[in-house]
Design a protein around this motif. Structure first.
Motif, PDB file in Angstrom:
ATOM      1  N   GLY A 102       5.997   5.263  -0.122  1.00  0.00           N
ATOM      2  CA  GLY A 102       6.156   6.447  -0.959  1.00  0.00           C
ATOM      3  C   GLY A 102       6.107   7.705  -0.118  1.00  0.00           C
ATOM      4  O   GLY A 102       5.739   7.677   1.051  1.00  0.00           O
ATOM      5  N   GLN A 105       2.784  13.679  -1.667  1.00  0.00           N
ATOM      6  CA  GLN A 105       2.950  14.831  -2.553  1.00  0.00           C
ATOM      7  C   GLN A 105       1.587  15.473  -2.759  1.00  0.00           C
ATOM      8  O   GLN A 105       0.651  14.806  -3.173  1.00  0.00           O
ATOM      9  CB  GLN A 105       3.486  14.401  -3.912  1.00  0.00           C
ATOM     10  CG  GLN A 105       4.765  13.620  -3.864  1.00  0.00           C
ATOM     11  CD  GLN A 105       5.073  12.947  -5.198  1.00  0.00           C
ATOM     12  OE1 GLN A 105       4.304  13.028  -6.145  1.00  0.00           O
ATOM     13  NE2 GLN A 105       6.202  12.270  -5.259  1.00  0.00           N
ATOM     14  N   THR A 107      -1.132  17.663  -4.708  1.00  0.00           N
ATOM     15  CA  THR A 107      -1.375  17.944  -6.119  1.00  0.00           C
ATOM     16  C   THR A 107      -1.742  19.397  -6.358  1.00  0.00           C
ATOM     17  O   THR A 107      -1.860  19.826  -7.498  1.00  0.00           O
ATOM     18  CB  THR A 107      -2.529  17.082  -6.671  1.00  0.00           C
ATOM     19  OG1 THR A 107      -3.731  17.448  -5.983  1.00  0.00           O
ATOM     20  CG2 THR A 107      -2.241  15.617  -6.511  1.00  0.00           C
ATOM     21  N   LEU A 114      -0.927  12.490  -3.095  1.00  0.00           N
ATOM     22  CA  LEU A 114      -0.516  11.275  -3.803  1.00  0.00           C
ATOM     23  C   LEU A 114       0.713  10.668  -3.137  1.00  0.00           C
ATOM     24  O   LEU A 114       1.520  11.372  -2.538  1.00  0.00           O
ATOM     25  CB  LEU A 114      -0.143  11.593  -5.253  1.00  0.00           C
ATOM     26  CG  LEU A 114      -1.109  12.385  -6.102  1.00  0.00           C
ATOM     27  CD1 LEU A 114      -0.472  12.702  -7.450  1.00  0.00           C
ATOM     28  CD2 LEU A 114      -2.390  11.604  -6.299  1.00  0.00           C
ATOM     29  N   LYS A 115       0.847   9.367  -3.278  1.00  0.00           N
ATOM     30  CA  LYS A 115       2.082   8.659  -2.961  1.00  0.00           C
ATOM     31  C   LYS A 115       2.371   7.765  -4.146  1.00  0.00           C
ATOM     32  O   LYS A 115       1.519   6.977  -4.555  1.00  0.00           O
ATOM     33  CB  LYS A 115       1.939   7.795  -1.710  1.00  0.00           C
ATOM     34  CG  LYS A 115       2.108   8.510  -0.414  1.00  0.00           C
ATOM     35  CD  LYS A 115       2.146   7.494   0.713  1.00  0.00           C
ATOM     36  CE  LYS A 115       2.378   8.128   2.041  1.00  0.00           C
ATOM     37  NZ  LYS A 115       2.408   7.129   3.117  1.00  0.00           N
ATOM     38  N   LYS A 116       3.564   7.886  -4.716  1.00  0.00           N
ATOM     39  CA  LYS A 116       3.946   7.059  -5.855  1.00  0.00           C
ATOM     40  C   LYS A 116       5.053   6.117  -5.432  1.00  0.00           C
ATOM     41  O   LYS A 116       5.999   6.523  -4.755  1.00  0.00           O
ATOM     42  CB  LYS A 116       4.413   7.931  -7.016  1.00  0.00           C
ATOM     43  CG  LYS A 116       3.326   8.832  -7.541  1.00  0.00           C
ATOM     44  CD  LYS A 116       3.806   9.692  -8.682  1.00  0.00           C
ATOM     45  CE  LYS A 116       2.650  10.579  -9.148  1.00  0.00           C
ATOM     46  NZ  LYS A 116       2.993  11.337 -10.329  1.00  0.00           N
ATOM     47  N   TYR A 117       4.904   4.847  -5.845  1.00  0.00           N
ATOM     48  CA  TYR A 117       5.908   3.847  -5.505  1.00  0.00           C
ATOM     49  C   TYR A 117       5.852   2.736  -6.550  1.00  0.00           C
ATOM     50  O   TYR A 117       4.780   2.212  -6.833  1.00  0.00           O
ATOM     51  CB  TYR A 117       5.631   3.284  -4.103  1.00  0.00           C
ATOM     52  CG  TYR A 117       6.709   2.366  -3.600  1.00  0.00           C
ATOM     53  CD1 TYR A 117       7.880   2.882  -3.061  1.00  0.00           C
ATOM     54  CD2 TYR A 117       6.563   0.995  -3.650  1.00  0.00           C
ATOM     55  CE1 TYR A 117       8.877   2.056  -2.588  1.00  0.00           C
ATOM     56  CE2 TYR A 117       7.555   0.155  -3.185  1.00  0.00           C
ATOM     57  CZ  TYR A 117       8.712   0.688  -2.649  1.00  0.00           C
ATOM     58  OH  TYR A 117       9.695  -0.139  -2.184  1.00  0.00           O
ATOM     59  N   LYS A 120       3.132   2.854  -9.310  1.00  0.00           N
ATOM     60  CA  LYS A 120       1.709   2.915  -8.949  1.00  0.00           C
ATOM     61  C   LYS A 120       1.489   4.080  -8.003  1.00  0.00           C
ATOM     62  O   LYS A 120       2.381   4.471  -7.261  1.00  0.00           O
ATOM     63  CB  LYS A 120       1.260   1.612  -8.304  1.00  0.00           C
ATOM     64  CG  LYS A 120       1.332   0.451  -9.274  1.00  0.00           C
ATOM     65  CD  LYS A 120       0.437  -0.659  -8.849  1.00  0.00           C
ATOM     66  CE  LYS A 120       0.432  -1.734  -9.923  1.00  0.00           C
ATOM     67  NZ  LYS A 120      -0.589  -2.699  -9.712  1.00  0.00           N
ATOM     68  N   THR A 121       0.278   4.626  -8.038  1.00  0.00           N
ATOM     69  CA  THR A 121      -0.049   5.800  -7.233  1.00  0.00           C
ATOM     70  C   THR A 121      -1.272   5.528  -6.376  1.00  0.00           C
ATOM     71  O   THR A 121      -2.297   5.065  -6.872  1.00  0.00           O
ATOM     72  CB  THR A 121      -0.343   7.014  -8.141  1.00  0.00           C
ATOM     73  OG1 THR A 121       0.805   7.256  -8.958  1.00  0.00           O
ATOM     74  CG2 THR A 121      -0.665   8.249  -7.331  1.00  0.00           C
ATOM     75  N   THR A 123      -4.005   7.557  -4.087  1.00  0.00           N
ATOM     76  CA  THR A 123      -4.509   8.920  -3.987  1.00  0.00           C
ATOM     77  C   THR A 123      -5.418   9.035  -2.771  1.00  0.00           C
ATOM     78  O   THR A 123      -6.339   8.241  -2.597  1.00  0.00           O
ATOM     79  CB  THR A 123      -5.306   9.297  -5.257  1.00  0.00           C
ATOM     80  OG1 THR A 123      -4.478   9.064  -6.397  1.00  0.00           O
ATOM     81  CG2 THR A 123      -5.745  10.745  -5.227  1.00  0.00           C
ATOM     82  N   TYR A 136      -6.589   3.396  -5.660  1.00  0.00           N
ATOM     83  CA  TYR A 136      -5.355   2.680  -6.009  1.00  0.00           C
ATOM     84  C   TYR A 136      -5.653   1.754  -7.180  1.00  0.00           C
ATOM     85  O   TYR A 136      -6.725   1.150  -7.235  1.00  0.00           O
ATOM     86  CB  TYR A 136      -4.884   1.865  -4.793  1.00  0.00           C
ATOM     87  CG  TYR A 136      -3.513   1.270  -4.948  1.00  0.00           C
ATOM     88  CD1 TYR A 136      -2.374   2.066  -4.892  1.00  0.00           C
ATOM     89  CD2 TYR A 136      -3.342  -0.091  -5.148  1.00  0.00           C
ATOM     90  CE1 TYR A 136      -1.109   1.520  -5.029  1.00  0.00           C
ATOM     91  CE2 TYR A 136      -2.082  -0.644  -5.285  1.00  0.00           C
ATOM     92  CZ  TYR A 136      -0.970   0.169  -5.217  1.00  0.00           C
ATOM     93  OH  TYR A 136       0.280  -0.369  -5.358  1.00  0.00           O
TER      94      TYR A 136
END
Length: 151
Positions: A102, A105, A107, A114-117, A120-121, A123, A136
């Motif tokens: 991911g 990003q 916040t 954050l990484k979203k993939y 799921k995220t 943190t 996670y």
């Protein structure tokens, strides 16, 4: 007879070149490289054939997260959160966060990334007691969250 001998020579030459141009395989991996299962560093020399971008293609986040957790110690279960501890401080936290797929990003909160993939995220943050941490969703139970504190 002449045709079959010609075929034999042709096949022999192909086999000869294939045999001597093949590179020997020193080991077989059960998972893609750099999934956290196997190091890409041999004798202190980093293998530059693989890049962090390859992880998002070759590995799923559950596999990587499992590798990260496998080197952490479970400290308690609150009924909704599995808390883990791992050594290495902020450097190890950042290295583990970078392994997850991911794009990072911010916040806007102080230091929370954050990484979203695949829905799921993961943190990256600093815990209330001032430890670098990762959070996670637990891969095998959607009602739980894994948290790793790096000391």
């Amino acid at each position: 007879m002449k045709k079959s001998f010609g075929k034999f020579i042709f096949i022999f030459v192909l086999g000869f070149f294939a045999f001597f141009n093949a590179k020997p395989v020193s080991e077989v991996l059960a998972s893609p490289p750099v999934c956290g299962i196997k190091s890409t560093e041999v004798n202190g020399i980093s293998d530059t054939r693989y890049h962090i971008d390859d992880i998002t293609i070759q590995c799923n986040p559950t596999q990587i997260w499992g590798s990260i957790k496998s080197t952490a110690r479970l400290t308690n279960d609150t009924g909704r959160v599995y808390n883990y501890e791992k050594s290495g401080g902020i450097r190890q936290r950042n290295a583990d966060f970078d392994r997850m797929p991911g794009k990072p990003q911010s916040t806007g909160d102080s230091g929370v990334i954050l990484k979203k993939y695949n829905g799921k995220t993961v943190t990256s943050y600093t815990s209330k007691d001032n430890y670098p941490s990762l959070r996670y969703p637990t891969p095998n139970n959607s009602n739980y969250t894994d948290k790793v504190r790096y000391k």
